[in-house]
Design a protein around this motif. Structure first.
Motif, short mmCIF file in Angstrom:
data_model
loop_
_atom_site.label_atom_id
_atom_site.label_comp_id
_atom_site.label_asym_id
_atom_site.label_seq_id
_atom_site.Cartn_x
_atom_site.Cartn_y
_atom_site.Cartn_z
N VAL A 152 0.85 -1.28 0.08
CA VAL A 152 -0.06 -0.31 0.05
C VAL A 152 0.83 1.15 -0.13
N GLN A 170 -6.19 3.58 -2.96
CA GLN A 170 -4.98 3.11 -2.19
C GLN A 170 -5.71 3.21 -0.55
N ARG A 174 -6.06 -0.08 1.89
CA ARG A 174 -5.49 -0.16 3.38
C ARG A 174 -6.83 -0.41 4.34
N GLY A 193 -0.53 -5.50 5.73
CA GLY A 193 0.02 -4.61 4.67
C GLY A 193 1.26 -4.29 4.70
#
Length: 250
Positions: A152, A170, A174, A193
């Motif tokens: 990310v 994005q 997340r 992530g």
């Protein structure tokens, strides 16, 4: 008496890992690191010539990988289901998914963004990754220790003006880390992530023509974090985003 040097540790030995965006900056660096760590890799990307170059580097670093050319922009849920079926038929297992694919075509005000370009950015950067994971989850659940890792971007950066559909996607990606991790908390599949720091990649060059920041690194600087998150040690980051540049988690 001198001891012989021991072989390099292989935290991914015996694991099958699907790597999307395998010919991108972070993807290519992570592929070599994962191969050296013992993983058998399935390299997914849309440009076969570039995939072939990554294939050669990975084959030298570790096990011979498998290539799976696929364009996330045009692939349908059925295409991802076929991918999962082929992985099961040819390899019999899947222990990890490392998603590094991203699509960004430059900074543009939302007001002037072509509607089709906005939809494409949302799809490639958010919808397609979920379709891929959704298709692979049944196979991942069969692993005793499966890891899903989503690369990310920095939300503080891509939430600013002009980042368009990429920046919005994005933030959604997340959010997917935490949501999916909670839903899979009672299973053997963990989700995390990875937020690398600024990297010298073609994607970043589309936003910054002359990028001379002191914190800029080559993608190889973050390849080790990919290995860690895919390995048993990655359990420490379950449900979290590892800020690899700062060394912390969110």
């Amino acid at each position: 008496m001198f001891a012989l040097p021991s072989a390099a540790p292989q935290p991914l030995a015996g694991r099958v890992v699907l790597l999307s965006g395998a010919h991108g900056g972070l993807g290519a660096a992570a592929a070599q690191a994962c191969a050296a760590a013992g993983a058998t890799l399935v390299l997914l990307g849309r440009r076969l010539p570039r995939l072939n170059r990554v294939y050669d580097a990975v084959a030298q670093a570790g096990h011979e990988p498998l290539l799976y050319p696929l364009d996330l922009e045009g692939a349908s849920p059925d295409d991802y289901a076929e991918l999962a079926d082929r992985l099961h038929a040819e390899l019999g297992r899947l222990d990890g998914v490392l998603h590094c694919a991203a699509e960004f075509r430059g900074l543009t005000p939302l007001e002037h963004l072509d509607p089709a370009a906005f939809a494409r950015a949302i799809h490639v950067n958010l919808t397609a990754p979920w379709w891929l994971l959704q298709a692979c989850l049944p196979l991942l659940r069969q692993s005793a220790d499966a890891s899903v890792v989503l690369a990310v971007d920095d939300p503080a950066r891509v939430g600013q003006a002009y980042w368009g559909g990429y920046g919005i996607a994005q933030h959604g990606l997340r959010a997917m880390v935490g949501m999916l991790a909670n839903e899979l908390a009672a299973t053997t599949v963990r989700v995390a992530g990875l937020q690398p720091g600024p990297m010298r990649t073609p994607l970043r060059a589309r936003a910054y023509a002359d990028d001379l920041g002191e914190d800029l690194r080559d993608p190889e600087a973050y390849a080790g974090a990919c290995v860690t998150l895919l390995s048993p040690a990655g359990a420490a980051w379950r449900g979290q985003v590892w800020d690899a540049a700062a060394g912390g988690v969110e």
